[in-house]
Design a protein around this motif. Structure first.
Motif, PDB file in Angstrom:
ATOM      1  N   PHE A   6       0.829  -1.199   0.000  1.00 49.04           N
ATOM      2  CA  PHE A   6       0.000   0.000   0.000  1.00 49.04           C
ATOM      3  C   PHE A   6       0.868   1.256   0.000  1.00 49.04           C
ATOM      4  CE2 PHE A   6      -3.016   2.901   2.323  1.00 49.04           C
ATOM      5  CZ  PHE A   6      -3.883   3.053   1.260  1.00 49.04           C
ATOM      6  N   ILE A   7       1.950   1.248   0.788  1.00 51.49           N
ATOM      7  CA  ILE A   7       2.943   2.317   0.769  1.00 51.49           C
ATOM      8  C   ILE A   7       4.267   1.709   0.334  1.00 51.49           C
ATOM      9  CG2 ILE A   7       4.220   4.027   2.140  1.00 51.49           C
ATOM     10  CD1 ILE A   7       1.846   4.077   4.068  1.00 51.49           C
ATOM     11  N   GLU A   8       4.924   2.341  -0.623  1.00 53.25           N
ATOM     12  CA  GLU A   8       6.222   1.861  -1.095  1.00 53.25           C
ATOM     13  C   GLU A   8       7.242   3.001  -1.045  1.00 53.25           C
ATOM     14  OE1 GLU A   8       6.220  -0.902  -4.568  1.00 53.25           O
ATOM     15  OE2 GLU A   8       4.122  -0.264  -4.744  1.00 53.25           O
ATOM     16  N   VAL A   9       8.355   2.730  -0.413  1.00 56.95           N
ATOM     17  CA  VAL A   9       9.479   3.663  -0.384  1.00 56.95           C
ATOM     18  C   VAL A   9      10.608   2.978  -1.149  1.00 56.95           C
ATOM     19  CG1 VAL A   9      11.046   5.005   1.075  1.00 56.95           C
ATOM     20  CG2 VAL A   9       8.730   4.485   1.885  1.00 56.95           C
ATOM     21  N   GLN A  10      10.957   3.548  -2.281  1.00 56.63           N
ATOM     22  CA  GLN A  10      11.867   2.876  -3.215  1.00 56.63           C
ATOM     23  C   GLN A  10      13.179   3.645  -3.360  1.00 56.63           C
ATOM     24  OE1 GLN A  10       9.598   2.574  -6.849  1.00 56.63           O
ATOM     25  NE2 GLN A  10       8.099   1.160  -5.987  1.00 56.63           N
ATOM     26  N   ASN A  11      14.237   3.082  -2.776  1.00 57.20           N
ATOM     27  CA  ASN A  11      15.601   3.605  -2.919  1.00 57.20           C
ATOM     28  C   ASN A  11      15.664   5.116  -2.677  1.00 57.20           C
ATOM     29  OD1 ASN A  11      18.361   3.272  -3.363  1.00 57.20           O
ATOM     30  ND2 ASN A  11      18.179   3.725  -5.540  1.00 57.20           N
ATOM     31  N   GLN A  34       1.937  -2.718   4.162  1.00 59.21           N
ATOM     32  CA  GLN A  34       0.695  -3.289   3.648  1.00 59.21           C
ATOM     33  C   GLN A  34      -0.514  -2.517   4.177  1.00 59.21           C
ATOM     34  OE1 GLN A  34       0.872  -5.595   1.320  1.00 59.21           O
ATOM     35  NE2 GLN A  34       3.107  -5.680   1.566  1.00 59.21           N
ATOM     36  N   ARG A  35      -1.610  -2.586   3.435  1.00 56.80           N
ATOM     37  CA  ARG A  35      -2.852  -1.930   3.866  1.00 56.80           C
ATOM     38  C   ARG A  35      -3.288  -2.480   5.228  1.00 56.80           C
ATOM     39  NH1 ARG A  35      -6.810   0.687   0.794  1.00 56.80           N
ATOM     40  NH2 ARG A  35      -5.841  -0.086  -1.135  1.00 56.80           N
ATOM     41  N   GLY A  36      -3.610  -1.593   6.153  1.00 56.86           N
ATOM     42  CA  GLY A  36      -4.065  -1.995   7.481  1.00 56.86           C
ATOM     43  C   GLY A  36      -2.951  -2.337   8.444  1.00 56.86           C
ATOM     44  N   GLY A  65      14.958   8.807  -5.609  1.00 61.73           N
ATOM     45  CA  GLY A  65      14.046   7.731  -5.231  1.00 61.73           C
ATOM     46  C   GLY A  65      12.601   8.172  -5.365  1.00 61.73           C
ATOM     47  N   VAL A  66      11.698   7.281  -5.030  1.00 56.98           N
ATOM     48  CA  VAL A  66      10.267   7.570  -5.185  1.00 56.98           C
ATOM     49  C   VAL A  66       9.483   6.953  -4.029  1.00 56.98           C
ATOM     50  CG1 VAL A  66       9.799   5.515  -6.589  1.00 56.98           C
ATOM     51  CG2 VAL A  66       8.342   7.552  -6.836  1.00 56.98           C
ATOM     52  N   LEU A  67       8.386   7.623  -3.669  1.00 55.65           N
ATOM     53  CA  LEU A  67       7.465   7.109  -2.661  1.00 55.65           C
ATOM     54  C   LEU A  67       6.080   6.996  -3.290  1.00 55.65           C
ATOM     55  CD1 LEU A  67       9.399   9.470  -1.028  1.00 55.65           C
ATOM     56  CD2 LEU A  67       8.411   8.172   0.872  1.00 55.65           C
ATOM     57  N   LEU A  68       5.400   5.879  -3.029  1.00 60.76           N
ATOM     58  CA  LEU A  68       4.078   5.637  -3.578  1.00 60.76           C
ATOM     59  C   LEU A  68       3.089   5.339  -2.458  1.00 60.76           C
ATOM     60  CD1 LEU A  68       5.048   3.149  -6.455  1.00 60.76           C
ATOM     61  CD2 LEU A  68       4.697   5.619  -6.676  1.00 60.76           C
ATOM     62  N   CYS A  69       1.858   5.798  -2.628  1.00 64.47           N
ATOM     63  CA  CYS A  69       0.755   5.420  -1.739  1.00 64.47           C
ATOM     64  C   CYS A  69      -0.410   4.991  -2.614  1.00 64.47           C
ATOM     65  CB  CYS A  69       0.356   6.589  -0.843  1.00 64.47           C
ATOM     66  SG  CYS A  69      -1.025   6.215   0.273  1.00 64.47           S
ATOM     67  N   ASP A  70      -0.844   3.772  -2.425  1.00 64.03           N
ATOM     68  CA  ASP A  70      -1.935   3.222  -3.233  1.00 64.03           C
ATOM     69  C   ASP A  70      -1.614   3.335  -4.722  1.00 64.03           C
ATOM     70  OD1 ASP A  70      -4.296   1.886  -3.547  1.00 64.03           O
ATOM     71  OD2 ASP A  70      -5.590   3.628  -3.208  1.00 64.03           O
ATOM     72  N   ASN A  71      -0.347   3.059  -5.035  1.00 63.43           N
ATOM     73  CA  ASN A  71       0.165   3.034  -6.417  1.00 63.43           C
ATOM     74  C   ASN A  71       0.209   4.409  -7.078  1.00 63.43           C
ATOM     75  OD1 ASN A  71       1.363   1.434  -8.405  1.00 63.43           O
ATOM     76  ND2 ASN A  71      -0.551   1.235  -9.553  1.00 63.43           N
ATOM     77  N   ARG A  72       0.161   5.487  -6.265  1.00 62.07           N
ATOM     78  CA  ARG A  72       0.303   6.834  -6.790  1.00 62.07           C
ATOM     79  C   ARG A  72       1.501   7.505  -6.134  1.00 62.07           C
ATOM     80  NH1 ARG A  72      -5.800   9.480  -7.163  1.00 62.07           N
ATOM     81  NH2 ARG A  72      -6.684   7.918  -8.592  1.00 62.07           N
ATOM     82  N   GLU A  73       2.260   8.246  -6.930  1.00 55.53           N
ATOM     83  CA  GLU A  73       3.445   8.891  -6.372  1.00 55.53           C
ATOM     84  C   GLU A  73       3.052   9.951  -5.351  1.00 55.53           C
ATOM     85  OE1 GLU A  73       7.564  11.211  -7.700  1.00 55.53           O
ATOM     86  OE2 GLU A  73       6.084  10.612  -9.226  1.00 55.53           O
ATOM     87  N   ILE A  74       3.785   9.976  -4.249  1.00 57.10           N
ATOM     88  CA  ILE A  74       3.589  10.998  -3.223  1.00 57.10           C
ATOM     89  C   ILE A  74       4.416  12.214  -3.626  1.00 57.10           C
ATOM     90  CG2 ILE A  74       3.926  11.603  -0.802  1.00 57.10           C
ATOM     91  CD1 ILE A  74       3.632   8.601  -0.151  1.00 57.10           C
ATOM     92  N   ALA A  75       3.727  13.266  -4.051  1.00 53.22           N
ATOM     93  CA  ALA A  75       4.419  14.463  -4.523  1.00 53.22           C
ATOM     94  C   ALA A  75       4.121  15.679  -3.655  1.00 53.22           C
ATOM     95  CB  ALA A  75       4.027  14.764  -5.968  1.00 53.22           C
ATOM     96  N   GLU A  76       3.094  15.577  -2.805  1.00 44.61           N
ATOM     97  CA  GLU A  76       2.686  16.688  -1.955  1.00 44.61           C
ATOM     98  C   GLU A  76       1.762  16.147  -0.863  1.00 44.61           C
ATOM     99  OE1 GLU A  76       0.556  19.388  -4.437  1.00 44.61           O
ATOM    100  OE2 GLU A  76      -0.973  17.919  -4.990  1.00 44.61           O
ATOM    101  N   PRO A  77       1.462  16.973   0.156  1.00 44.71           N
ATOM    102  CA  PRO A  77       0.505  16.522   1.171  1.00 44.71           C
ATOM    103  C   PRO A  77      -0.865  16.283   0.548  1.00 44.71           C
ATOM    104  CG  PRO A  77       1.730  18.452   1.924  1.00 44.71           C
ATOM    105  CD  PRO A  77       2.033  18.291   0.460  1.00 44.71           C
TER     106      PRO A  77
END
Length: 267
Positions: A6-11, A34-36, A65-77
């Motif tokens: 659900f949340i991915e922090v990649q390199n 993972q979710r939950g 690197g990149v951060l994703l939440c629910d398969n969308r890039e986290i670019a802002e609050p």
């Protein structure tokens, strides 16, 4: 086929430009949530715990690197990621109810009627046990009650992820223990995904599904991730003598102590 996190922090790398030059805060951070799941980040001061949380919140952008939440890039609050800080950050001229309502209106105001917004606000305050004081102002309630309102404000936004930066760190031991127990109940009810920063080993073991142990900074990284093998619901008195609780606590303390001694010896 494995389920995507659900949340991915990649390199992820994080450097800050300071007066003394570039400061390397985080390096090669790889984390999947993972979710939950309830994750805690723990480590010595200056290890980048809050920096990593702020990256997930979108308050900071990584150097690489990149951060994703629910398969969308986290670019802002965003309202899908609510943050609870150690400082409750309530507006002192507003009541507890109006502090929460302000957040609710920012998320749902364009598509819900006023009475629906007010009901959301009331439900959130009742959820954290603040229904009896919802019309009091922050100076009229205790520190623990203010933190409850801060948590209610975050939950009222119905976030996909609840991010918490030492929310109980400034409270006395009894109030902290009570709010930890309440948080366990709230998370069980809402099935929220939680990432929480803490310095408290017992808090990490009591609350977490996994504990992410950070190496010392600068250029901090994830040293180890410990899976807490304790069934839910959890009750602190019963856990005190549980061999699995004792083992988890020892594993985290051993990591922190060993890592700290390595740094001292290297110096």
């Amino acid at each position: 086929m494995s389920q995507r996190a659900f949340i991915e922090v990649q390199n992820v790398e994080m450097r800050f430009n300071t007066r003394k030059g570039s400061f390397h805060a985080l390096q090669q951070i790889e984390l999947q949530v993972q979710r939950g799941e309830f994750i805690t980040l723990i480590g010595h001061s200056g290890c980048g715990k809050s920096t990593l949380l702020n990256l997930i919140a979108g308050l900071l952008r990584p150097t690489s690197g990149v951060l994703l939440c629910d398969n969308r890039e986290i670019a802002e609050p965003g309202p899908e990621r609510a943050v609870v800080f150690q400082n409750h950050s309530l507006l002192p001229w507003l009541s507890c109810f109006d502090n929460v309502l302000l957040a609710v209106e920012s998320v749902f105001g364009a598509r819900e009627l006023k009475r629906q917004l007010m009901q959301r606000t009331e439900d959130a305050l009742e959820l954290v046990g603040m229904g009896h004081a919802m019309f009091k102002r922050p100076h009229e309630i205790s520190g623990g009650m203010k933190q409850r309102v801060g948590i209610a404000r975050a939950l009222a936004m119905e976030p996909k992820v609840l991010l918490m930066d030492e929310p109980f760190g400034a409270l006395d031991a009894l109030t902290r223990a009570h709010l930890q127990d309440e948080l366990l109940k709230i998370v069980a009810r809402t099935r929220s995904t939680v990432v929480m920063v803490t310095h408290d080993v017992d808090e990490a073991v009591l609350l977490s599904d996994r504990i992410v142990m950070m190496s010392n900074g600068p250029a901090a990284s994830i040293g180890e991730i410990y899976a807490v093998d304790l069934p839910r619901p959890r009750e602190r008195v019963a856990l005190a003598e549980d061999a699995r609780y004792v083992a988890a606590r020892k594993a985290v303390i051993d990591f922190l102590y060993t890592r700290h001694r390595r740094v001292e010896n290297a110096a």
